[in-house]
Write a protein that holds these residues in place. Structure first.
Motif, short mmCIF file in Angstrom:
data_model
loop_
_atom_site.label_atom_id
_atom_site.label_comp_id
_atom_site.label_asym_id
_atom_site.label_seq_id
_atom_site.Cartn_x
_atom_site.Cartn_y
_atom_site.Cartn_z
N VAL A 288 4.52 19.50 -30.30
CA VAL A 288 4.27 19.55 -31.74
C VAL A 288 5.06 18.47 -32.46
CG1 VAL A 288 4.37 21.01 -33.79
CG2 VAL A 288 3.84 22.02 -31.57
N HIS A 289 4.36 17.67 -33.27
CA HIS A 289 4.96 16.58 -34.03
C HIS A 289 5.16 17.05 -35.48
CE1 HIS A 289 4.36 13.57 -30.78
NE2 HIS A 289 3.41 14.44 -30.44
N TYR B 258 12.22 29.59 -34.04
CA TYR B 258 10.89 29.45 -34.64
C TYR B 258 10.95 29.27 -36.15
CZ TYR B 258 11.68 34.28 -35.98
OH TYR B 258 12.23 35.41 -36.51
N ALA B 259 12.03 29.73 -36.80
CA ALA B 259 12.07 29.75 -38.26
C ALA B 259 12.11 28.34 -38.84
CB ALA B 259 13.28 30.56 -38.74
N TRP B 260 13.01 27.50 -38.31
CA TRP B 260 13.11 26.14 -38.85
C TRP B 260 11.83 25.34 -38.62
CZ3 TRP B 260 13.29 21.40 -36.12
CH2 TRP B 260 13.52 20.29 -36.94
N PRO B 261 11.22 25.37 -37.42
CA PRO B 261 9.93 24.67 -37.27
C PRO B 261 8.85 25.21 -38.20
CG PRO B 261 10.88 25.11 -35.12
CD PRO B 261 11.71 25.85 -36.12
N TRP C 89 1.48 30.85 -33.35
CA TRP C 89 1.76 29.87 -32.31
C TRP C 89 3.22 29.42 -32.36
CZ3 TRP C 89 -1.70 26.92 -28.91
CH2 TRP C 89 -2.97 27.52 -28.79
N LEU C 90 3.80 29.40 -33.54
CA LEU C 90 5.22 29.01 -33.64
C LEU C 90 6.12 30.07 -33.05
CD1 LEU C 90 3.89 27.58 -36.57
CD2 LEU C 90 6.06 26.44 -36.10
N LEU C 91 5.73 31.33 -33.14
CA LEU C 91 6.51 32.38 -32.49
C LEU C 91 6.43 32.24 -30.97
CD1 LEU C 91 5.64 35.57 -34.60
CD2 LEU C 91 7.67 34.15 -34.74
N ASN C 92 5.28 31.79 -30.48
CA ASN C 92 5.13 31.63 -29.02
C ASN C 92 5.99 30.51 -28.48
OD1 ASN C 92 3.28 33.70 -28.94
ND2 ASN C 92 1.50 32.36 -29.10
#
Length: 430
Positions: free
Chosen positions: A225-226, A280-283, A251-254
């Protein structure tokens, strides 16, 4: 009480007669009521069920539109808060379209797939302190006349986008502009509604930003992920979009490997790759900021709607269990505690919306709204396809392993409520 008559200067009692009419107005009124009562009685007793449903659905829609008001979401300064409320029994409320006719993803077409219980269609969301009118396709298209509406995000965004397409196409003619050439993919499509010059698009972009690996090819193990680049396809079209609905989270949780430019800055849920753990929170915050920045560029007036997290309802330890989600009614208030992680993800969306509002200013060209669906979705474990993500799943008996979808919603179903609230957000005055 009769109509007001001004005092007669002569001091005489006001006349009760109506010169020029064969019958007095009160008599005409009573006769009209009588004829109306007889007509309704005939409709109830002697008309086919389909005719009754059509007449009464239009009548209820008229009442909803006439006696309800458009209120704001939280922090809007008014009393209505669509994010808080309860599900109330409302027979037939969600039976507004045939999912097969509007070409939804087959795994979400629960009735076609043989789901026998349809009680999940008999509930409506009742917010605290205000009514939520049933979806009105004409009102929606009028609110976005001449505009390009795009839903961008993960499979829950697609679930909502297909719901919106069905709600609109059930009432107005449409033209298919484009659809993925690969059957069953549904990663990008666009419809046009010529009566109101409205374009509706869906862009599959599960991280909102540019992502390769698993989002492109499911056989690849990792997500790359960019964080600094919007999704390729929607990013290229962003300047043509007037109303943007963004939804991400699952998907960010994964987990993924995250990049800034060509540099790896960390990863989540990939310990074997030996990258710095970033959680996952910051992304999640970053992808919303990147997406909002892209659709906020330029002086074009836009409405940007951030959708909060819609939780899954898998029960037990197996997603391939035939009983992974079999509940047949919504949760009552307090019946089920929402996991803290879902609350945190919901809060992140609100935080980023507040930050975007502050950055764009109250009088700016970009209007930021939050479509908070977390609680109303969390209370609907009954609305998922479950094993009816496949057609006639019990045709050969009950198997020990049967895949269940306990995340997405049947269409029609609870996800239609997302679009009822979206309509109110779009109609709200700035």
């Amino acid at each position: 009480m009769g109509a007001y008559q001004p005092p007669d200067p002569s001091g005489k009692k006001p006349s009760s007669t109506n010169p020029g009419y064969f019958l007095s107005k009160p008599v005409c009124t009573w006769l009209a009521c009588g004829f109306l009562s007889l007509a309704l009685f005939h409709l109830l007793c002697c008309s086919p069920a389909s005719t009754q449903q059509a007449v009464f659905s239009h009548l209820l829609q008229y009442i909803n539109n006439t006696y309800s008001f458009v209120a704001s979401v939280p922090e809007g300064g008014k009393s209505c808060n669509y994010s808080e409320g309860k599900w109330v029994w409302a027979p037939g409320h969600a039976r507004r379209y045939n999912a097969t006719e509007c070409n939804v993803k087959e795994s979400h077409d629960c009735i076609r797939n043989g789901r026998p219980d349809t009680g999940y269609l008999d509930w409506r969301w009742q917010p605290e302190g205000c009514p939520l009118p049933a979806f009105d396709a004409r009102a929606f298209l009028s609110a976005v006349r001449g505009k390009h509406v795009a839903l961008i995000g993960d499979s829950m965004a697609r679930n909502q986008a297909q719901s919106l397409a069905c709600l609109l196409s059930a009432a107005f003619p449409y033209r298919l502009v484009y659809r993925d050439p690969y059957p069953h993919q549904n990663n990008f499509w666009r419809l046009a509604f010529p009566t109101h010059d409205v374009t509706l698009s869906f862009y599959w972009s599960p991280f909102l930003v540019r992502a390769t690996g698993k989002p492109v090819n499911d056989s690849i193990r990792y997500n790359y992920v960019h964080l600094d680049e919007p999704g390729d396809r929607w990013g290229a079209d962003a300047d043509t979009i007037d109303v943007v609905v963004l939804a991400a989270g699952h998907w960010l949780l994964n987990g993924a490997v995250y990049y800034n430019g060509s540099e790896v800055i960390g990863a989540h849920n990939a310990p074997e790759l030996n990258h710095t753990g970033v959680g996952y929170a910051w992304p999640l915050r970053t992808v919303y900021r990147t997406a909002v920045k892209r659709v906020s560029s330029g002086a074009q007036p836009r409405t940007v709607v951030l959708v909060t997290f819609s939780p899954a309802h898998f029960e037990g330890n197996r997603v391939d269990s035939p009983t992974a989600c079999t509940k047949m009614e919504p949760y009552k208030e307090g019946e089920k505690e929402m996991p803290w992680i879902f609350k945190e993800v919901r809060g992140i969306v609100h935080d980023e919306a507040r930050a975007a509002k502050a950055a764009n200013g109250d009088g700016g060209a970009v209007r930021i709204e939050v479509l908070d669906v977390t609680k109303l979705a969390a209370m609907r474990p009954d609305g998922h396809p479950g094993v009816y993500m496949n057609r006639d799943p019990f045709a050969h008996g009950v198997q020990d392993k049967m895949l269940s979808d306990c995340l997405h919603f049947c269409l029609p179903g609870p996800v239609d409520t997302f679009n009822e609230i979206l309509l109110q957000l779009l109609r709200k005055r700035r």
